[in-house]
Structure formats: structure tokens, C-alpha cells
Design a protein around this motif. Structure first.
Motif, PDB file in Angstrom:
ATOM      1  N   SER A  16      63.538 -21.251  54.857  1.00 50.73           N
ATOM      2  CA  SER A  16      63.515 -19.882  55.381  1.00 50.73           C
ATOM      3  C   SER A  16      64.736 -19.068  54.988  1.00 50.73           C
ATOM      4  O   SER A  16      64.708 -17.830  55.050  1.00 50.73           O
ATOM      5  N   GLY A  17      65.829 -19.728  54.603  1.00 54.25           N
ATOM      6  CA  GLY A  17      67.051 -19.007  54.296  1.00 54.25           C
ATOM      7  C   GLY A  17      67.790 -18.542  55.530  1.00 54.25           C
ATOM      8  O   GLY A  17      68.577 -17.588  55.471  1.00 54.25           O
TER       9      GLY A  17
ATOM     10  N   TRP B 279      78.934 -32.125  64.415  1.00 58.01           N
ATOM     11  CA  TRP B 279      77.960 -31.426  65.248  1.00 58.01           C
ATOM     12  C   TRP B 279      76.559 -31.972  64.949  1.00 58.01           C
ATOM     13  O   TRP B 279      76.306 -32.534  63.886  1.00 58.01           O
ATOM     14  N   GLY B 280      75.650 -31.771  65.891  1.00 58.72           N
ATOM     15  CA  GLY B 280      74.261 -32.125  65.665  1.00 58.72           C
ATOM     16  C   GLY B 280      73.613 -31.148  64.701  1.00 58.72           C
ATOM     17  O   GLY B 280      73.872 -29.939  64.753  1.00 58.72           O
ATOM     18  N   LEU B 281      72.770 -31.639  63.813  1.00 58.10           N
ATOM     19  CA  LEU B 281      72.176 -30.803  62.774  1.00 58.10           C
ATOM     20  C   LEU B 281      71.249 -29.741  63.343  1.00 58.10           C
ATOM     21  O   LEU B 281      71.282 -28.586  62.919  1.00 58.10           O
ATOM     22  N   GLU B 282      70.426 -30.081  64.319  1.00 55.24           N
ATOM     23  CA  GLU B 282      69.409 -29.157  64.798  1.00 55.24           C
ATOM     24  C   GLU B 282      69.977 -28.057  65.694  1.00 55.24           C
ATOM     25  O   GLU B 282      69.665 -26.876  65.517  1.00 55.24           O
TER      26      GLU B 282
ATOM     27  N   ASP C 110      60.314 -28.390  47.713  1.00 57.88           N
ATOM     28  CA  ASP C 110      59.043 -28.459  46.990  1.00 57.88           C
ATOM     29  C   ASP C 110      58.745 -27.159  46.244  1.00 57.88           C
ATOM     30  O   ASP C 110      58.115 -27.172  45.190  1.00 57.88           O
ATOM     31  N   LYS C 111      59.212 -26.026  46.793  1.00 54.91           N
ATOM     32  CA  LYS C 111      58.842 -24.730  46.222  1.00 54.91           C
ATOM     33  C   LYS C 111      60.033 -23.903  45.747  1.00 54.91           C
ATOM     34  O   LYS C 111      59.846 -22.932  45.021  1.00 54.91           O
TER      35      LYS C 111
ATOM     36  N   HIS D  12      73.601 -33.314  50.328  1.00 57.23           N
ATOM     37  CA  HIS D  12      72.620 -34.031  51.139  1.00 57.23           C
ATOM     38  C   HIS D  12      71.676 -33.048  51.826  1.00 57.23           C
ATOM     39  O   HIS D  12      72.107 -31.990  52.312  1.00 57.23           O
ATOM     40  N   VAL D  13      70.397 -33.401  51.864  1.00 54.82           N
ATOM     41  CA  VAL D  13      69.369 -32.560  52.483  1.00 54.82           C
ATOM     42  C   VAL D  13      68.519 -33.440  53.386  1.00 54.82           C
ATOM     43  O   VAL D  13      68.145 -34.559  53.013  1.00 54.82           O
ATOM     44  N   SER D  14      68.207 -32.943  54.574  1.00 59.83           N
ATOM     45  CA  SER D  14      67.363 -33.704  55.495  1.00 59.83           C
ATOM     46  C   SER D  14      65.911 -33.692  55.013  1.00 59.83           C
ATOM     47  O   SER D  14      65.543 -32.932  54.115  1.00 59.83           O
ATOM     48  N   LYS D  15      65.080 -34.501  55.631  1.00 65.61           N
ATOM     49  CA  LYS D  15      63.679 -34.584  55.230  1.00 65.61           C
ATOM     50  C   LYS D  15      62.935 -33.267  55.436  1.00 65.61           C
ATOM     51  O   LYS D  15      61.955 -32.992  54.741  1.00 65.61           O
ATOM     52  N   ASP D  16      63.400 -32.449  56.396  1.00 69.55           N
ATOM     53  CA  ASP D  16      62.758 -31.155  56.628  1.00 69.55           C
ATOM     54  C   ASP D  16      63.565 -30.012  56.006  1.00 69.55           C
ATOM     55  O   ASP D  16      63.554 -28.878  56.492  1.00 69.55           O
TER      56      ASP D  16
END
Length: 633
Positions: free
Chosen positions: A318-319, A357-360, A246-247, A283-287
Motif C-alpha cells: 500500500s505504500g 518494537w513489534g512489527l504490526e 508479487d506485483k 528483510h521482508v515479512s511474508k505479508d
């Protein structure tokens, strides 16, 4: 998304003598290329009576802005631009490229094949002066024997004089209003380049078409938001990765990733990496999380490549890296070829098999396993909730390729589709709906990696339709060995949208052009209609916007590019962005070739970025950019 290529990218072909940016000529006599009418200037030359263009740089090197870079913004609308492109020509239009032929059994280019045992409604035969496919009709001309004037015509009657005077008055009023509007530069009518315009002639703020989120701006003329200079490199270096939030606009550099303010281009954060970035997913997740891969060290003369072994999840806001992982084959770390994101799973493909791997949190979900029948995952295609594997079995010289819909959390196959014999590499165009591209038997012959598209039911693994992609008709391209590296192809609403190859314009149109056409994934048949790029423009699908298609157009020799929204059902277009025609800005924009550039359009902003740097982009004699941002007000 692979290891750095072995050969430096070739610079785009130089422009024709008419000016920089003209489209490359197609071979003479190509399929569907109509012969130019008598006395027609050659394709790519400037229009008649155009002042001579100053000499350009020698061919084979794209022109770029002076050292100062592009101006802060484009000239005000009306200061140097002519009438809005897309208005009908005065001459009676000729049948458009791809118009259905009248011979039985010979369907027109880009149009659906005739269904067996059906009697479709016949297209009306073209009469002299009749409008071509979906072109605006022209004013009626006086017929012989009428009261209209002309060579050998009779005298004007009173009624004819009154009508003629009224017509002239209307034309003058309309022309004056258009000049005033163009001079103010604060609003532009949204003109469709293929048929009727959008829902409203002045629908600033309205949604383009009926199924998208992108809004039509009050003024479609754009300005340069910022330019990111290309880093200096001594060899061919991959810089895969462009993302938007968004920013922020986020772009990879040589050994770092940078977050920039989406409008001003101000650097917000920098993420240094231990070595060059070598793979990334779009691809980018919703967050706002994504995945990348990079080398563990900076290359040296003694060791020019350390392997693309480090896989990580990146928070674009956040980078920061969420985690960093690698896996081994014996004592050595595996060098991955690609990385993707399917649901909440980060998956990588390599010559040693796939891992995930899991994303989080980065927990290992599966590692490479070679089965007793010598089968392994060559790579994956991702999506918002889906993950698809390309599985290779058997010998290297004669592999059997299958496409499997997976459970993203466990890697368990939910369905499997066996590719036909003669397929060495399969490319995932879309996972939902599932569309696979392949070069069957190496028959494409054009380096695109595509001879056919396969529409597959992901739940059952059954083939829905096979769509031939004739190399001389259709564009689109997939990486030679990569699983998820296809460009200029878009899938949505159970349709496949592809560009046609460039061809000469029809009638008095100058330069080459193309169209976007669609195929029904259920039947494999072409959908009626097309989205014409317009004379001198070439159109490329970028992404879906709801049920609409966002497309980027490269401009002719004297105009900037455009962004349009194409209605997914009717293929009618609405202009969203018109880039500056300044020579410096045009030159910079034209260095980003759609086949390889990273093209992102969101919220009225267009970002063009390179995915590869070389000694050519590091030239001191010309200014080169890593990325350029455009925006409308």
C-alpha cells in the motif's frame, strides 16, 4: 545501512583500450594467477580480428546511455550477437584456475584441505591435451601413423574419407541449425558455463536445478523493462532500500519511497518522508512489510544532518507507514545506525545500544540498557524467524565482542558465542544457520572487513567451524562497522558460498574472471567443485533459491551481464538471463557495482539500484539511473 558516508563513491575504473566494461586487472604475480601463454593478448583486450571500438569517455567515469536512455528493448537475438558463450574452444584446454596441484600437501585453490589420516582418491595427472577440470572433451586428433592426414601423414584410406565426410556433414547440419535458431530469436539453449547443462537442453519453464523456484525462461535474452533517473543531489546522499513483491518493485528516493509496477515501471504509489531515508533492511515479512529509518527534517546548509532518529514499519503493497517511533538518550533522540527485521520484531542498533518494537503495532519490546560491566547491543542481524545481537562489552579501545541468539519478542539471550580477542566489529552474514564474519586483529588488509568466518551453533553458542578467508583468494565484503552489511556472500543448506577474487583467464581466454566456491559449515572445509564465471565475466552470489544459489555476473567489455542459477550441491550452472550487449545498455548496467549495488532477482526480472547518490550521479553531461529493471519474455 548507516548514516550517509563521508566521502563520495569513486566511479568505476575506466575500460581498457579494447572497450567499455572490461574487468579490472589484478596485480601482476597475484596468488594463483597463471602466467599468460606466449603471444596471448593482455587481459581485457578485445579478441583478435575484432573491429576497433570507438573511443570511450575518459577513464574514471563510467559510460552511460545518451540522454534518451536505453532503447525500449534489446536487439533481436542473432542480429548482432555471436555464438552462445560457453561453447568449448578449439584448442586443448589448459588446467582451470584452481585445479588441484599435484604436489603433496599443497591443495588447489578453492578445494578442501586433506583430512588427516585419510587417503582420498588422487586426481588423475594432467596429460598433454587432456581436458581441464569439468571442461567438455575435444574431438580426438589423428595420431601419428594413422590414416589421418596432416603434415607428413599418410594417404587417406576409403574408410577415413567416409568418416571425414560424415563428420563434416554433421558439423554443417548442426551449424546451420544453430544459426537458424539464433536468427529466430525466440528460444535459446540453456548453456552451463561450468560443465554439463541443466536437466534439459531446452527446458524452458523448468525449474533451474532441483531445489529452486526460479524458472528457466523460453528465451533467456532479456530486455530493459524500465529505467529510473537518478535524482539531483548536491552532496553525498544515501538511498538505501530496494524491495520486491508479487506485483511491485519498491525503491527509496532521497526523501520518499516509491512503488513501481514490477514490469512496466509505472509509479503506483509515493510515500513522502519528512527527511531523507538513512537506513533500511532488506528483510521482508511474508505479508510484505519491512522497516526503514529516516531523518525528522530536510537538511539545510545550517543543519546538514538531523540524526537518523525516526524508525518506521512500511507496508510495501500500500505504500503506507504502519507506525513511526523514536527513543531518547536523555533529552536527545538517538540516531540509529542500522535497522533490521527478525521474526516480527523491528530492531535498531546505535552507539547508545539497541532497541526493538513489534512489527504490526510498534509496541516497544526493549530499550537500550548499559549493564554494570559496560555491555550493550551494538546491532542486530535479522531473519524470517530469528534475531541475533552483536553485544559489545568493556572499553572502546579493547572491547570484548559476543554474538547472542535472542528471543525476538523479549530480547532474552538464548545462547552466546564469545568472539576471539582482536575482533572490534562482528558482522552477521546469516542468522539461520548462524554465520559471523570478522577481521581478527586487522589482518584482512584488503578493506573487506573479513579475515575469518565463524560457523556457530545458535542453540548452544558453540563454535562449529572457523573458516579462514585469505584476502588474495576470496571476495565478499562487510561494512567496516555495520553489523548487517555484507555483500556477495550467501548461506544456505549449511554451506557458505563466496566468490574468488578476479584473476586472469586460462589458455586463450581473454579478460579476467573468477569462480564461486562453497564451504561446509559443519567442517569448515571447502566443498569440491566450483562455478566458473567464464572468460571476461565475474560472478557474485546474490541469494538462495531453495537449495540453489542465484548469482549475478558482470559481463566483459562487449557483453551484458547474466543471471545464473547454481546448483547448491554440484555447483553446476543454468543460465536464467542474458542482458543486452548494446553499448548504451552495457554502459548503464556497468555503473551498478556489485559491491555496493542493490541486486534483486525474482520471477525472471533483475533490478539493479544504487544505494548512494552524489554530485557525480547528478552530472548534466551524462545520464545516470537510480535503478534499472531487466526482464525475460
Amino acid at each position: 545501512m548507516t548514516q550517509p558516508p563521508q566521502q563520495p563513491p569513486q566511479p568505476p575504473n575506466g575500460p581498457p583500450s579494447g572497450g567499455f566494461g572490461a574487468s579490472k586487472e589484478s596485480p601482476a604475480g597475484g596468488y594463483g594467477t597463471p602466467a599468460p601463454p606466449p603471444n596471448t593478448p593482455p587481459a581485457g583486450s578485445p579478441p583478435p580480428n575484432t573491429p576497433p571500438v570507438p573511443p570511450q569517455m575518459p577513464p574514471q567515469a563510467p559510460q552511460t546511455p545518451p540522454a534518451g536512455g536505453p532503447p525500449a528493448g534489446p536487439p533481436q537475438a542473432g542480429s548482432s550477437q555471436g555464438p552462445v558463450y560457453g561453447y568449448p574452444q578449439a584448442q586443448p584446454p589448459q588446467p582451470g584456475y584452481g585445479y588441484p596441484q599435484q604436489q603433496p600437501g599443497a591443495p588447489g585453490y578453492g578445494f578442501p584441505q586433506q583430512q588427516p589420516q585419510q587417503q582420498p582418491q588422487q586426481q588423475p595427472q594432467q596429460q598433454p591435451g587432456a581436458p581441464a577440470y569439468q571442461y567438455p572433451t575435444q574431438p580426438m586428433q589423428p595420431q601419428p601413423g594413422s590414416t589421418g592426414g596432416g603434415a607428413g601423414g599418410g594417404k587417406f584410406g576409403i574408410d577415413a574419407k567416409i568418416i571425414t565426410a560424415a563428420v563434416i556433414a554433421i558439423v554443417l547440419i548442426v551449424a546451420a541449425g544453430f544459426v537458424y535458431s539464433a536468427g529466430k530469436g525466440d528460444k535459446e539453449t540453456n548453456v552451463s558455463t561450468a560443465g554439463p547443462i541443466g536437466r534439459d537442453d531446452n527446458n524452458g519453464g523448468d525449474t533451474a536445478g532441483t531445489g529452486g523456484k526460479e524458472k528457466v525462461p523460453a528465451n533467456t535474452n532479456s530486455k530493459v523493462l524500465f529505467q529510473l533517473p537518478a535524482p539531483k543531489v548536491s552532496d553525498v546522499t544515501g538511498v538505501d532500500g530496494s524491495w520486491t513483491t508479487d506485483k511491485l518493485y519498491v525503491k527509496s528516493g532521497v526523501d520518499a519511497v516509491y512503488g513501481y509496477d514490477a514490469v512496466s515501471g509505472r509509479q503506483v504509489w509515493k510515500l513522502p518522508l519528512p527527511g531523507p531515508l538513512c537506513a533500511a533492511t532488506s528483510h521482508v515479512s511474508k505479508d510484505d512489510k519491512t522497516a526503514i529509518a529516516f531523518q525528522p527534517k530536510v537538511p539545510t546548509k545550517a543543519k546538514q544532518f538531523w540524526g537518523c532518529s525516526e524508525v518506521a514499519a512500511l507496508d510495501l503493497d500500500s505504500g503506507k507507514l504502519l507506525w513511526q517511533k523514536s527513543y531518547k538518550d536523555g533529552d536527545d533522540k538517538v540516531s540509529v545506525d542500522e535497522v533490521t527485521l527478525g521474526g516480527d520484531t523491528v530492531a535498531t542498533g546505535s552507539t547508545h545500544g539497541g532497541a526493538a518494537w513489534g512489527l504490526e503495532k510498534g509496541e516497544l519490546r526493549w530499550a537500550p540498557k548499559v549493564s554494570t560491566d559496560q555491555c550493550e547491543d551494538a546491532g542486530y542481524g535479522g531473519g524470517a524467524t530469528t534475531l541475533v545481537a552483536v553485544r559489545k562489552c568493556g572499553d572502546y579501545d579493547s572491547p570484548q565482542i559476543s554474538v547472542q541468539n535472542l528471543n525476538p519478542k523479549t530480547g532474552a539471550p538464548l545462547s552466546s558465542f564469545k568472539m576471539p580477542a582482536g575482533v572490534e566489529y562482528a558482522h552477521i552474514v546469516s542468522t539461520d544457520p548462524l554465520v559471523v564474519a570478522a577481521d581478527v586483529g586487522d589482518t584482512a588488509g584488503d578493506g573487506s572487513g573479513i579475515s575469518d568466518y565463524f560457523s556457530v551453533d545458535a542453540k548452544t553458542g558453540k563454535l562449529r567451524a572457523r573458516i579462514p578467508a585469505q584476502a588474495d583468494k576470496y571476495g565478499g565484503k562487510c561494512g567496516s562497522t555495520e553489523v548487517e552489511q555484507c555483500t556477495n556472500l550467501v548461506v544456505g543448506d549449511d554451506r557458505l558460498y563466496v566468490p574468488t577474487e578476479q584473476h586472469d583467464g586460462t589458455g586463450d581466454a581473454i579478460g579476467q574472471t573468477n569462480e564461486i566456491v562453497a564451504f561446509d559449515l559443519g567442517t569448515g572445509k571447502a566443498v569440491p567443485g566450483r562455478a566458473d564465471a567464464g572468460a571476461g565475466y565475474t560472478s557474485y552470489p546474490v541469494r538462495m533459491d531453495g537449495s540453489n544459489v542465484i548469482a549475478y555476473k558482470t559481463g566483459p567489455y562487449n557483453k551484458g551481464g547474466q543471471v545464473v542459477s547454481v546448483n547448491g550441491s554440484t555447483l553446476k550452472q543454468t543460465l536464467l538471463m542474458n542482458n543486452p550487449s548494446d553499448e548504451a545498455v552495457r554502459g548503464a548496467e556497468s555503473t551498478f557495482l556489485p559491491d555496493s549495488a542493490e541486486i534483486r532477482y525474482v520471477d525472471g526480472r533483475l533490478y539493479l539500484a544504487d544505494d548512494t547518490l552524489s554530485e557525480y550521479t547528478s552530472s548534466d553531461s551524462e545520464k545516470h539511473y537510480l535503478a534499472i529493471g531487466f526482464g525475460t519474455s
